[in-house]
Scaffold this motif. Structure first.
Motif, short mmCIF file in Angstrom:
data_model
loop_
_atom_site.label_atom_id
_atom_site.label_comp_id
_atom_site.label_asym_id
_atom_site.label_seq_id
_atom_site.Cartn_x
_atom_site.Cartn_y
_atom_site.Cartn_z
N ALA A 22 0.82 -1.21 0.00
CA ALA A 22 0.00 0.00 0.00
C ALA A 22 0.85 1.27 0.00
O ALA A 22 0.36 2.34 -0.36
CB ALA A 22 -0.93 0.01 1.21
N ASP A 23 2.13 1.16 0.37
CA ASP A 23 3.00 2.34 0.39
C ASP A 23 3.81 2.48 -0.90
O ASP A 23 4.72 3.30 -0.99
CB ASP A 23 3.93 2.31 1.60
N ASP A 24 3.50 1.68 -1.91
CA ASP A 24 4.18 1.75 -3.20
C ASP A 24 3.23 2.35 -4.24
O ASP A 24 2.04 2.50 -4.01
CB ASP A 24 4.61 0.34 -3.63
N TRP A 25 3.75 2.68 -5.41
CA TRP A 25 2.96 3.26 -6.50
C TRP A 25 1.94 2.24 -6.99
O TRP A 25 2.27 1.07 -7.22
CB TRP A 25 3.90 3.67 -7.63
N ILE A 26 0.68 2.66 -7.12
CA ILE A 26 -0.40 1.80 -7.62
C ILE A 26 -1.25 2.62 -8.58
O ILE A 26 -1.66 3.73 -8.25
CB ILE A 26 -1.28 1.27 -6.48
N LEU A 27 -1.53 2.06 -9.74
CA LEU A 27 -2.46 2.68 -10.68
C LEU A 27 -3.84 2.09 -10.43
O LEU A 27 -4.01 0.87 -10.46
CB LEU A 27 -2.05 2.42 -12.13
N PHE A 28 -4.82 2.95 -10.16
CA PHE A 28 -6.19 2.50 -9.89
C PHE A 28 -7.07 2.92 -11.06
O PHE A 28 -7.27 4.10 -11.31
CB PHE A 28 -6.69 3.11 -8.59
N LYS A 49 3.82 -1.14 -10.55
CA LYS A 49 4.73 -0.42 -11.47
C LYS A 49 5.07 -1.23 -12.71
O LYS A 49 5.35 -0.67 -13.75
CB LYS A 49 6.03 -0.07 -10.75
N LYS A 50 5.06 -2.55 -12.59
CA LYS A 50 5.38 -3.41 -13.74
C LYS A 50 4.20 -3.58 -14.69
O LYS A 50 4.32 -4.22 -15.72
CB LYS A 50 5.82 -4.80 -13.24
N GLY A 51 3.03 -3.03 -14.32
CA GLY A 51 1.83 -3.18 -15.15
C GLY A 51 1.06 -4.46 -14.87
O GLY A 51 0.14 -4.80 -15.60
N GLU A 52 1.42 -5.15 -13.80
CA GLU A 52 0.74 -6.40 -13.44
C GLU A 52 -0.53 -6.08 -12.65
O GLU A 52 -0.53 -5.22 -11.77
CB GLU A 52 1.65 -7.27 -12.57
N LEU A 53 -1.60 -6.81 -12.95
CA LEU A 53 -2.84 -6.68 -12.21
C LEU A 53 -2.63 -7.27 -10.82
O LEU A 53 -2.27 -8.44 -10.68
CB LEU A 53 -3.98 -7.40 -12.93
N VAL A 54 -2.83 -6.46 -9.77
CA VAL A 54 -2.63 -6.96 -8.40
C VAL A 54 -3.93 -7.09 -7.62
O VAL A 54 -4.04 -7.93 -6.73
CB VAL A 54 -1.61 -6.09 -7.63
N VAL A 55 -4.94 -6.27 -7.93
CA VAL A 55 -6.22 -6.31 -7.21
C VAL A 55 -7.36 -6.02 -8.17
O VAL A 55 -7.26 -5.13 -9.01
CB VAL A 55 -6.26 -5.27 -6.05
N SER A 56 -8.47 -6.76 -8.04
CA SER A 56 -9.72 -6.47 -8.75
C SER A 56 -10.76 -6.11 -7.69
O SER A 56 -10.81 -6.73 -6.62
CB SER A 56 -10.20 -7.68 -9.55
#
Length: 76
Positions: A22-28, A49-56
């Protein structure tokens, strides 16, 4: 005075596909494909940051005009 509303979340879910900080860059990315008759549906995706889907994420909500409550009168 503005338009006063009352809202509630009817249901919501989160699916974690990979570890995420949660303290890293996340695109929502969020989308609301429908809203009708005081109900709305939203889905979202979080990417690292790598463009990987981490949460839906999904959420359904209800939004209505707020009811006027009677004035509070102490019974003392």
């Amino acid at each position: 005075m503005g338009f006063e509303t009352s809202s509630v979340s009817l249901d919501h879910s989160m699916w974690f596909h990979r570890p995420v900080r949660a303290d890293d860059w996340i695109l929502f990315v969020i989308n609301s494909p429908t809203a009708y008759n005081a109900r709305g549906f939203v889905w979202g995706q979080m990417f690292n940051k790598k463009g990987e889907l981490v949460v839906s994420i999904t959420q359904e909500g209800l939004l209505r005009p707020a009811r006027k409550l009677p004035a509070f009168r102490p019974m003392l």
